[in-house]
Design an enzyme around this catalytic site. Structure first.
Site, PDB file in Angstrom:
ATOM      1  N   HIS A  28      -1.735 -24.036  30.982  1.00 55.14           N
ATOM      2  CA  HIS A  28      -2.105 -23.962  32.398  1.00 55.14           C
ATOM      3  C   HIS A  28      -1.391 -22.816  33.095  1.00 55.14           C
ATOM      4  CE1 HIS A  28      -4.394 -27.660  32.334  1.00 55.14           C
ATOM      5  NE2 HIS A  28      -3.433 -28.214  31.612  1.00 55.14           N
ATOM      6  N   CYS A  88     -17.342 -25.884   5.782  1.00 51.41           N
ATOM      7  CA  CYS A  88     -17.633 -25.627   7.199  1.00 51.41           C
ATOM      8  C   CYS A  88     -16.563 -24.734   7.831  1.00 51.41           C
ATOM      9  CB  CYS A  88     -17.731 -26.931   7.985  1.00 51.41           C
ATOM     10  SG  CYS A  88     -18.909 -28.096   7.313  1.00 51.41           S
TER      11      CYS A  88
END
Lengths: 421, 497
Positions: free
Chosen positions: B49, B415
């Site tokens: 943040h 993947c």
């Protein structure tokens, strides 16, 4: 750099049949790249019988069916590399692959056949709330654990989804001594074959509950149970229908997704309904010289159809090389599914390409009884066939004769519809 | 006898261990889970943040901004991927804009660098598209993303290389204080230490209250997230959320946001619900529904909606829950306890805790070092050696890698392109993986779109081989989470041997 005539990506039933057919139709340098440790793909873990009725007119197990093709691969001296993963392909037909022995290889080919098969939809894609304990497997993973690795994934089982692998696994786990308590299916019908419901559930007294789903997963380290609930028409749980099932294993058989990551990255257009490439009547994708067949193209119910389709793709790749890459795409006819028909394969017809009958495979979106399958050339209905039942679980096919097609020089679109009786 | 014991190996404990390792101290980290980073730091929004919204004057605001500034150096030292992708709060009405201006004022007081109030055109200079209703918003360029467990693992590995001991599967049962320090009794053994650091996440109140008469309360506050396939990565750049006015969850969250992860999957979330069980990270029907219905409704505002017009349900690959350790004081509880000398808290480290933790740890250690005369060691190594993951290598690097180690040519997780070489390295790394989830957290094997359908049995086999155990002893996440059982036939065979 050596240039192959054909590189086949995937050595399962589709890849093997395609390679054999290409060789038989004149392809010299054919290479199969397979990421598993043997040819055969998922067939190797499908040790139940029921394969090959159409192709060989006898009932084979998965490994037996695969072996017939693998033997032919050897007899025809077709080159293959195992434990090899294709990382990337491009429209220039360059294939980048990696394995432990040869390292990273960049291979050039004149044509490519995509035969990578499909993967199972995982739990995450279903957004089922709850904890994340051990004991939740996709049905195919459980099948591999039992049949290849030789272990049990658990003993008290609930199965979500009535796809064919889930049904097969209900029987398989029961035969291995596990208790399969229930198979829950969100839809009001099964996406599996009728014969599997009879032979795998009914014969063993395993209940199948429609319009039911798992609404909560319980357990911290290992699964301790699931809560099932009846679902309403918007697929939301109906209050007060929750039922707790104690179990240590949840198998998911909730759909298969063609594995088209490398096709997509190469910019090959995919059909959002099939999740496979858009192809023409040669099984050629919109990238010239790159063909697709088997479950990477659209998910099949029967391996026999995969083999048929792949053989055709292999032959067409051989033709492509013979005519030096030139293809006649002057006339393009689009195929559409509507009124209950979810998709068609192929999606495109190039009628000048070759003079043969057209086989269209398609699936419907729900169950229809005593309905008509109708085929429209432009706006004109040219065929209407009554079927006692069509269901999403069984692929349909319709053959259109070349004479029929040739009678329509202005043909722009072919539409397949379901019309209620 | 240790000089310092740290309870907990999340971002707080890991940051402290890394900071303390720079001193001539005998240090141990004790962790109740079967792996490091098995609580709060494992499941969160992965956001660094900027500090624009932490209320001015709080510890949260102070350490958020300080911590944010440390991330470039820290992540470069530890070879942890970190991206300053910027944070955007968009506004769709005047009330939202009012909040934007309030946040800008707050950000300025907090000394957050570069925060701007932008009109629609201003926003469109940063992201090429926003829905037509978006009228402006707040832009905080220092907002970033990091993989929280990769950071924690890196901190712990580096602490271990600098001679910090780690004890897993040790749950603290009681703590006694005597003249020389503390006796910490776990379910396994008794540790002795001069200094004790409480980094126990949602259980930090229990630890504090065993030692101090200044009681604290930590409430577990659940946040849930939905993960989308990395195919959408090209369309999600900045961390974007709506100005948090009139949101569900009563303002306990920074808002429903969409953000990329450093691994290119897309994170949606999160909501906030107070729960009672401090280890309950299960997702809930209500929570998942809240997120999906929010994004169904508000998708059209987001830049991604230009290319993907509707919320793509078919791109969901997973959902996860996490717990914020919320202190009833509504702020971090950090520093030496007033009534117990040598006992330090790093508690209530909820959002922006991931961002703040490195700064808090630094401050706690500096204060302790000063007061108790810790001596710096001259052999501390701050930078981690780390091999680039195969999936990030180019063709030439891959070619080279296979030449040096054949197992780089053996792709286990298709993947996420994780090789056998990397899985073995994760098992044999300093804080080696001992179960499938631990391998997953270190390598991403099983985190892709098939969610381990193909690779998890193979990973389990590699674990069995490398740890010389039977496949039936391999677990998903530690004791009691076994994956394989013997077939009846095998059992008989084994018994007869």
């Amino acid at each position: 750099m050596k240039t192959y005539d054909l590189i086949v990506i995937g050595g399962g039933p589709a890849g093997m049949a395609a390679a054999i057919s290409a060789r038989e139709n004149g392809c010299e340098d054919v290479l199969i790249l397979e990421r598993g440790s043997s040819l055969g793909g998922i067939l190797n873990q499908c040790i139940h019988n029921g394969f090959g009725l159409l192709t060989f007119h006898e009932e084979l197990t998965g490994p037996e069916y695969a072996a017939r093709y693998a033997e032919k691969i050897c007899a025809l001296n077709i080159d293959y590399q195992l434990n090899t993963t294709v990382i990337r392909i491009d429209r220039e037909k360059k294939v980048t692959a990696i394995n432990a022995d040869k390292g990273l290889q960049i291979l050039q080919s004149k044509t490519i056949i995509l035969a990578m098969g499909c993967r199972e939809r995982p739990r995450g894609a279903l957004n089922i709330p709850g904890s994340r304990p051990a004991g939740i497997f996709s049905a195919g993973t459980a099948q591999r654990i039992i049949n290849i690795d030789g272990y049990m994934p658990g003993h008290n089982v609930v199965i979500l989804g009535s796809g064919d692998i889930g049904l097969i696994m209900a029987r398989r786990m029961t035969l291995e001594g596990a208790k399969v308590k229930v198979v829950a299916e969100l839809m009001p019908y099964s996406s599996g074959l009728k014969r599997n419901i009879v032979q795998c559930l009914d014969d063993f007294g395993i209940p199948l509950k429609f319009r039911t789903s798992v609404v909560k997963i319980h357990g911290d380290k290992r699964l301790t149970g699931v809560t099932l609930a009846r679902m309403d028409d918007r697929n939301k749980p109906i209050p007060d229908t929750e039922e707790f099932y104690e179990c240590d294993t949840l198998l998911l058989s909730v759909g298969l997704i063609p594995e088209n990551e490398i096709s997509d990255e190469a910019g090959i257009p995919l059909d959002p309904s099939t999740c496979g490439p858009v192809v023409n009547n040669d099984f050629e994708t919109e990238a010239e010289g790159i063909f697709a067949c088997g479950n990477v193209l659209h998910v099949h119910d029967l391996v026999d159809f995969v083999s048929q389709e792949a053989a055709s793709a292999g032959k067409n790749a051989a033709c492509y090389i013979r005519r030096n890459g030139l293809s006649n795409k002057e006339r393009t006819v689009r195929l559409f599914g509507s009124d209950g028909v979810r998709y068609t394969v192929p999606q495109i017809l190039n009628p000048d390409r070759k003079d043969e009958d057209l086989t269209v495979r398609f699936r419907v979106g729900e169950v229809y009884q005593n309905a008509f399958i109708s085929v429209f050339f432009n706006d004109q209905c040219i065929l209407r066939r009554k079927k006692p039942i069509v269901t999403p679980g069984e692929m349909e096919l319709i053959k259109l004769r070349k004479e029929q097609i040739n009678q329509f020089p202005d043909l722009k679109s072919i539409t397949i519809k379901i019309e209620k009786g | 006898m240790y000089d310092a014991i740290i309870i907990g190996s999340g971002i707080s404990g890991a940051s402290l261990a890394y900071e303390l390792a720079a001193y001539k101290l005998r240090i141990a980290v004790i962790e109740k889970g079967s792996d490091i980073c098995s609580g709060t730091s494992r499941g969160n929004s992965a956001t660094v943040h900027s500090g624009h919204d932490a209320a001015y004057g709080t510890q949260k605001a102070l350490y958020n901004v300080m911590g944010n500034a440390m991330f470039d150096q820290l992540c470069s030292d530890l070879k942890v991927p970190f991206i300053r992708n910027g944070t955007i709060l968009f506004a769709i009405n005047e009330a939202d804009m009012e909040e934007v201006r309030r946040l800008k004022h707050n950000a300025d007081k907090n000394h957050v660098p570069g925060v701007e109030v932008l009109d629609r055109d201003g926003l469109l200079r940063i992201e090429h598209y926003f829905g037509p209703d978006v009228i402006g918003g707040l832009y905080a360029p220092t907002g970033g993303i990091v993989c929280p467990y990769t950071l924690v693992i890196a901190l712990c590995e580096q602490a271990l290389r600098n001679h910090v001991d780690f004890f897993l599967n040790n749950k603290v049962m009681c703590i006694q204080k005597n003249a020389t320090g503390f006796f910490v009794t776990t379910n396994k053994t008794v540790f002795q230490t001069r200094f004790l650091f409480n980094c126990a996440g949602t259980h930090a109140d229990e630890i504090n209250n065993m030692v101090s008469s200044n009681k604290i309360t930590i409430l577990p506050r659940k946040g849930e997230h939905i993960l989308l396939d990395k195919k959408l990565a090209p369309y999600v750049r900045a961390t974007i959320s709506q100005t948090p006015v009139n949101l569900p969850s009563g303002g306990h969250t920074k808002g429903m946001g969409i953000m990329p992860s450093v691994d290119k999957t897309i994170i949606l979330g999160c909501d906030a619900h107070d729960v009672t069980d401090k280890d309950d990270t299960a997702t809930t029907a209500i929570g998942l529904d809240e997120i999906t219905s929010y994004f169904e409704k508000n998708w059209r505002h987001l830049p991604i909606s230009e290319k993907i017009p509707k919320f793509p349900h078919n791109r969901i690959i997973n959902a996860f829950g996490g717990l914020r350790p919320h202190s009833t004081t509504d702020d971090f509880i950090i520093g030496e306890s007033e009534d117990v000398a040598g006992f330090f808290n790093m508690a209530g480290i909820e959002s922006p805790g991931l961002t703040a933790a490195p700064a808090i740890a630094k401050k706690i250690v500096q204060d302790a070092a000063e007061k108790y005369h810790f001596e710096k060691t001259d052999v501390f190594i701050p930078t981690r050696d780390h091999v680039k993951p195969f999936r990030d290598m180019n063709d030439e690097e891959r070619r080279q890698a296979v030449m040096e180690n054949k197992e780089y040519g053996d792709i286990v997780c298709r993947c996420e392109m994780v090789t056998k070489a990397e899985i073995k390295a994760a098992i044999h790394s300093p804080l080696g993986a001992t179960n499938v989830n631990a391998v997953k957290m270190r390598t991403r094997a099983g985190m892709g779109r098939c969610q381990g359908g193909f690779c998890s049995p193979v990973v389990a086999k590699i674990l069995a081989e490398e740890l010389s155990i039977d496949l039936t002893e391999v677990t998903q996440s530690g004791e009691g989470s076994n994956i394989f059982f013997p077939k009846n036939g095998n059992q008989a065979k084994r018994n007869s041997q």
